[in-house]
Motif scaffolding. Structure first.
Motif, PDB file in Angstrom:
ATOM      1  N   TRP A  23      -1.634   6.051  47.430  1.00 40.26           N
ATOM      2  CA  TRP A  23      -0.144   5.652  48.091  1.00 40.26           C
ATOM      3  C   TRP A  23       0.791   5.056  47.635  1.00 40.26           C
ATOM      4  CZ3 TRP A  23      -1.352   4.373  54.463  1.00 40.26           C
ATOM      5  CH2 TRP A  23      -0.220   4.303  54.766  1.00 40.26           C
ATOM      6  N   LEU A  24       1.762   5.259  47.589  1.00 42.52           N
ATOM      7  CA  LEU A  24       2.971   4.030  47.204  1.00 42.52           C
ATOM      8  C   LEU A  24       4.234   3.574  48.330  1.00 42.52           C
ATOM      9  CD1 LEU A  24       4.511   4.739  43.684  1.00 42.52           C
ATOM     10  CD2 LEU A  24       1.909   3.434  44.064  1.00 42.52           C
ATOM     11  N   LYS A  25       3.914   2.617  48.822  1.00 50.06           N
ATOM     12  CA  LYS A  25       4.037   2.403  49.693  1.00 50.06           C
ATOM     13  C   LYS A  25       5.299   0.943  49.556  1.00 50.06           C
ATOM     14  CE  LYS A  25       3.145   0.962  54.695  1.00 50.06           C
ATOM     15  NZ  LYS A  25       1.869   1.080  56.004  1.00 50.06           N
ATOM     16  N   ASN A  26       6.656   0.907  50.187  1.00 52.27           N
ATOM     17  CA  ASN A  26       7.486  -0.251  50.610  1.00 52.27           C
ATOM     18  C   ASN A  26       7.733  -0.793  51.332  1.00 52.27           C
ATOM     19  OD1 ASN A  26       9.380   1.162  51.187  1.00 52.27           O
ATOM     20  ND2 ASN A  26       9.705   1.465  49.204  1.00 52.27           N
ATOM     21  N   LYS A  27       8.706  -1.884  51.924  1.00 51.72           N
ATOM     22  CA  LYS A  27       8.934  -2.395  53.143  1.00 51.72           C
ATOM     23  C   LYS A  27       9.402  -1.388  53.981  1.00 51.72           C
ATOM     24  CE  LYS A  27       8.049  -7.285  51.487  1.00 51.72           C
ATOM     25  NZ  LYS A  27       8.396  -8.850  51.062  1.00 51.72           N
ATOM     26  N   GLU A  28      10.329  -0.606  53.150  1.00 54.26           N
ATOM     27  CA  GLU A  28      11.343  -0.221  54.201  1.00 54.26           C
ATOM     28  C   GLU A  28      10.472   1.089  54.509  1.00 54.26           C
ATOM     29  OE1 GLU A  28      11.956  -1.940  50.871  1.00 54.26           O
ATOM     30  OE2 GLU A  28      13.013  -3.156  52.209  1.00 54.26           O
ATOM     31  N   GLY A  29       9.980   1.305  54.558  1.00 54.96           N
ATOM     32  CA  GLY A  29       9.106   2.792  54.802  1.00 54.96           C
ATOM     33  C   GLY A  29       9.449   3.536  53.992  1.00 54.96           C
ATOM     34  N   ARG A  30       8.967   3.932  52.878  1.00 58.89           N
ATOM     35  CA  ARG A  30       9.071   5.159  51.893  1.00 58.89           C
ATOM     36  C   ARG A  30       7.987   4.770  51.643  1.00 58.89           C
ATOM     37  NH1 ARG A  30      12.909   4.929  46.247  1.00 58.89           N
ATOM     38  NH2 ARG A  30      12.566   6.803  45.882  1.00 58.89           N
ATOM     39  N   PRO A  31       7.364   5.571  51.829  1.00 59.97           N
ATOM     40  CA  PRO A  31       5.777   6.323  51.524  1.00 59.97           C
ATOM     41  C   PRO A  31       5.995   7.324  51.031  1.00 59.97           C
ATOM     42  CG  PRO A  31       5.805   6.747  53.517  1.00 59.97           C
ATOM     43  CD  PRO A  31       6.908   6.302  52.915  1.00 59.97           C
ATOM     44  N   GLU A  32       4.831   7.321  49.461  1.00 59.64           N
ATOM     45  CA  GLU A  32       4.673   8.570  49.337  1.00 59.64           C
ATOM     46  C   GLU A  32       3.546   9.082  47.899  1.00 59.64           C
ATOM     47  OE1 GLU A  32       7.081  11.441  45.405  1.00 59.64           O
ATOM     48  OE2 GLU A  32       8.033   9.205  46.068  1.00 59.64           O
ATOM     49  N   TRP A  33       2.946  10.026  48.607  1.00 60.05           N
ATOM     50  CA  TRP A  33       1.050  10.596  48.373  1.00 60.05           C
ATOM     51  C   TRP A  33       1.089  11.102  46.863  1.00 60.05           C
ATOM     52  CZ3 TRP A  33      -2.038   8.933  52.197  1.00 60.05           C
ATOM     53  CH2 TRP A  33      -2.188   8.895  52.692  1.00 60.05           C
ATOM     54  N   PHE A  34       0.743  10.610  46.365  1.00 58.26           N
ATOM     55  CA  PHE A  34       0.548  10.991  44.485  1.00 58.26           C
ATOM     56  C   PHE A  34      -0.924  11.140  44.730  1.00 58.26           C
ATOM     57  CE2 PHE A  34       4.043   8.524  44.119  1.00 58.26           C
ATOM     58  CZ  PHE A  34       4.680   9.423  43.410  1.00 58.26           C
ATOM     59  N   TYR A  35      -1.200  12.461  43.830  1.00 63.29           N
ATOM     60  CA  TYR A  35      -2.654  13.987  43.830  1.00 63.29           C
ATOM     61  C   TYR A  35      -2.344  12.749  42.451  1.00 63.29           C
ATOM     62  CZ  TYR A  35      -1.995  16.053  47.842  1.00 63.29           C
ATOM     63  OH  TYR A  35      -1.738  16.277  49.198  1.00 63.29           O
ATOM     64  N   SER A  36      -3.964  12.286  42.160  1.00 66.93           N
ATOM     65  CA  SER A  36      -4.077  12.627  40.985  1.00 66.93           C
ATOM     66  C   SER A  36      -5.767  12.584  40.669  1.00 66.93           C
ATOM     67  CB  SER A  36      -4.017  10.555  40.902  1.00 66.93           C
ATOM     68  OG  SER A  36      -4.218  10.135  41.855  1.00 66.93           O
ATOM     69  N   HIS A  37      -6.285  12.109  39.660  1.00 68.95           N
ATOM     70  CA  HIS A  37      -7.388  12.289  39.200  1.00 68.95           C
ATOM     71  C   HIS A  37      -8.596  10.943  38.536  1.00 68.95           C
ATOM     72  CE1 HIS A  37      -4.538  15.848  38.696  1.00 68.95           C
ATOM     73  NE2 HIS A  37      -5.685  16.188  38.975  1.00 68.95           N
ATOM     74  N   SER A  38      -9.345  10.480  39.312  1.00 67.43           N
ATOM     75  CA  SER A  38     -10.057   9.242  38.399  1.00 67.43           C
ATOM     76  C   SER A  38     -10.159   8.873  36.883  1.00 67.43           C
ATOM     77  CB  SER A  38     -11.526   9.412  39.193  1.00 67.43           C
ATOM     78  OG  SER A  38     -11.884  10.452  39.332  1.00 67.43           O
ATOM     79  N   ARG A  54     -16.287   0.821  42.286  1.00 71.72           N
ATOM     80  CA  ARG A  54     -17.021  -0.692  42.938  1.00 71.72           C
ATOM     81  C   ARG A  54     -17.826   0.671  44.011  1.00 71.72           C
ATOM     82  NH1 ARG A  54     -12.092  -4.007  45.029  1.00 71.72           N
ATOM     83  NH2 ARG A  54     -10.984  -5.192  43.067  1.00 71.72           N
ATOM     84  N   PRO A  55     -19.094  -0.067  44.353  1.00 77.77           N
ATOM     85  CA  PRO A  55     -19.856   0.668  45.689  1.00 77.77           C
ATOM     86  C   PRO A  55     -18.690   1.256  47.178  1.00 77.77           C
ATOM     87  CG  PRO A  55     -21.091  -1.177  45.129  1.00 77.77           C
ATOM     88  CD  PRO A  55     -19.580  -1.553  44.307  1.00 77.77           C
ATOM     89  N   ASN A  56     -19.401   2.023  47.676  1.00 78.38           N
ATOM     90  CA  ASN A  56     -18.657   2.785  48.651  1.00 78.38           C
ATOM     91  C   ASN A  56     -16.991   2.739  48.274  1.00 78.38           C
ATOM     92  OD1 ASN A  56     -21.226   2.598  50.039  1.00 78.38           O
ATOM     93  ND2 ASN A  56     -20.253   0.599  50.252  1.00 78.38           N
ATOM     94  N   SER A  57     -16.282   2.946  46.729  1.00 80.62           N
ATOM     95  CA  SER A  57     -15.052   3.188  47.109  1.00 80.62           C
ATOM     96  C   SER A  57     -14.215   3.900  47.475  1.00 80.62           C
ATOM     97  CB  SER A  57     -14.907   2.327  45.466  1.00 80.62           C
ATOM     98  OG  SER A  57     -15.470   3.894  44.522  1.00 80.62           O
ATOM     99  N   SER A  58     -13.240   4.104  47.794  1.00 82.47           N
ATOM    100  CA  SER A  58     -12.354   4.923  48.132  1.00 82.47           C
ATOM    101  C   SER A  58     -11.986   6.164  47.364  1.00 82.47           C
ATOM    102  CB  SER A  58     -11.723   4.361  49.497  1.00 82.47           C
ATOM    103  OG  SER A  58     -10.897   5.262  50.767  1.00 82.47           O
ATOM    104  N   ASN A  59     -11.781   6.771  47.792  1.00 82.52           N
ATOM    105  CA  ASN A  59     -10.749   8.027  46.825  1.00 82.52           C
ATOM    106  C   ASN A  59      -9.084   7.186  47.168  1.00 82.52           C
ATOM    107  OD1 ASN A  59     -10.787   9.903  49.693  1.00 82.52           O
ATOM    108  ND2 ASN A  59     -10.945  11.086  48.151  1.00 82.52           N
ATOM    109  N   LEU A  60      -9.201   6.728  48.228  1.00 83.19           N
ATOM    110  CA  LEU A  60      -7.201   6.437  48.636  1.00 83.19           C
ATOM    111  C   LEU A  60      -7.097   4.926  48.083  1.00 83.19           C
ATOM    112  CD1 LEU A  60      -5.438   7.202  49.802  1.00 83.19           C
ATOM    113  CD2 LEU A  60      -6.143   6.404  52.539  1.00 83.19           C
TER     114      LEU A  60
END
Length: 431
Positions: A23-38, A54-60
């Motif tokens: 999730w790319l997020k900037n101060k102007e509130g222009r978020p964009e989601w990118f489906y990706s692959h670990s 990392r233990p208990n790492s999130s996929n987000l």
């Protein structure tokens, strides 16, 4: 079908086979989601490999960015999915490559860092881009050497070779310039001046005996060429040809250019000595009756070059014996005094007559002459001032300041002499 689906290359933004969400997020509130692959992220980026291990790492994974580097973040994510051999072709501008490079360093994407360095090393930059590039590569250490090699200081030998080549071309030492050579010669002269003014290491080069000998050779060659071309004027039956004057002016302009560079090399003494030596012959030719109403451009250019000589001698930048200073002044003062009113008169009579002594030039010459007069022995000052007051053109140059100082000094000298005599007399009587 399943095997075919598994062998299909992963693509950024593929909603079906992804296992990580960025999730790319900037101060102007222009978020964009990118489906990706670990698998891609961990293979191409040590940063993502660390986050996902990392233990208990999130996929987000949320990444904060600014409005200025938002597009660079998107570009970096897309480059992670490209085969290594195609990354270089995907960098299309310096701005983009620098932006991606900074992020690739931060996210520890070694493959992309190398490609950005290779791209920036190979393409031309604009001056305004160079500072940004240097800032981006500051933390790269040895990795940045291919880029820095373009702008790092060169060694003495390389600097000397470049300077010698430029001077040789600027002075036409190796022979006449090739076609379009005049433009290239002018460019070389400009670059020599720039190098002398901006390069802190160049004094080491200009102090080199070989370089100084080369410059002296160039001065001698240009001076002789000017004398020869000037002498040929009186042999030319068609003195109205513009090319005739232009040829002489070219050599004279080269001499004027040398007046700009020689002081920076501590060689102005050579120019002044040479100019003083050739001046009588120069004036005999240029004041010939055949040229009375011709060659105004040449006449004023002679004054401009002489002004630089008078300035150098008058203010003590070039030291000459008193007899030489007297000769220089008595040679050129009558010419300047004669030509100035002629140029003024032509300017008043002919609309568009461009050969004039502007105010700055007049003041420069007048100041230098006054200073030069005041540096002479009193008797020489008296001769020059007496001649000035007898002349028809007493208004320019105005030597009244020098006259006032001479009068004051003369009275002071007489007073000191009388005081000295009185002291001697009193001392004699007391005995």
């Amino acid at each position: 079908m399943d095997k075919a689906a598994i062998s299909k290359p992963c693509r950024l933004g593929d909603p079906e086979r992804n296992d990580t969400l960025i999730w790319l997020k900037n101060k102007e509130g222009r978020p964009e989601w990118f489906y990706s692959h670990s698998s891609i992220l961990t293979d191409k980026s040590k940063y993502f490999a660390d986050r996902l291990s990392r233990p208990n790492s999130s996929n987000l994974i949320e990444i904060q960015c600014s409005e200025f580097d938002y597009d660079h973040h998107v570009k970096l994510l897309r480059l992670l999915y490209l085969p290594a051999h195609t990354i270089l072709d995907s960098l299309h501008s310096v701005k983009s490559a620098v932006g991606v490079l900074e992020l690739a360093v931060a996210f520890q994407c070694e493959e992309i860092v190398q490609c950005c360095i290779q791209y920036l090393e190979a393409i031309p930059w604009e001056d305004k881009e160079e500072e940004h590039i240097l800032k981006a590569v500051a933390k790269l250490g040895p990795l940045a050497m291919p880029i820095l090699a373009r702008i790092q200081p060169v060694d003495f030998t390389a600097t000397k070779n470049v300077f010698v080549s430029a001077v040789s071309f600027a002075m036409s030492i190796s022979g006449p310039c090739p076609p379009f050579g005049d433009e290239l010669k002018t460019s070389a002269q400009e670059q020599v001046e720039y190098m002398l003014g901006e390069d802190e290491d160049l004094p080491l080069v200009t102090a080199d005996d070989e370089v100084r000998s080369l410059v002296r050779t160039g001065l001698s060659k240009i001076s002789k060429s000017f004398e020869q071309e000037l002498s040929s004027l009186l042999l030319d039956r068609n003195l109205t040809l513009e090319t005739t004057e232009a040829k002489v002016l070219c050599s004279l302009s080269d001499l004027e250019w040398m007046c700009n560079i020689l002081p920076k090399m501590d060689l102005m003494q050579d120019f002044v000595s040479n100019w003083t030596e050739i001046s009588p012959n120069v004036l005999i030719i240029v004041m010939d009756h055949k040229l009375d109403c011709l060659m105004w451009g040449l006449k004023i250019k002679l004054i401009e070059v002489t002004a630089k000589v008078l300035d150098a001698v008058g203010y003590g930048n070039v030291i000459l014996p008193a007899p030489c200073r007297v000769t220089l002044l008595k040679t050129w003062l009558p010419y300047i005094r004669k030509i100035k009113p002629l140029l003024d008169s032509k300017g008043n009579e002919e609309t568009g007559f461009s050969y004039k002594m502007d105010e700055d030039l007049c003041q420069s010459i007048e100041g230098a002459i006054v200073s030069l007069i005041l540096s002479l022995p009193s008797n020489d000052q008296a001769d020059i001032l007496a001649d000035w007051m007898k002349a028809d053109q007493v208004r320019y140059p105005d030597l009244s300041e020098a006259f006032e100082v001479w009068c004051y000094r003369t009275k002071s000298a007489k007073r000191r002499l009388m005081e000295g005599l009185n002291k001697v007399g009193n001392a004699t009587i007391s005995l």
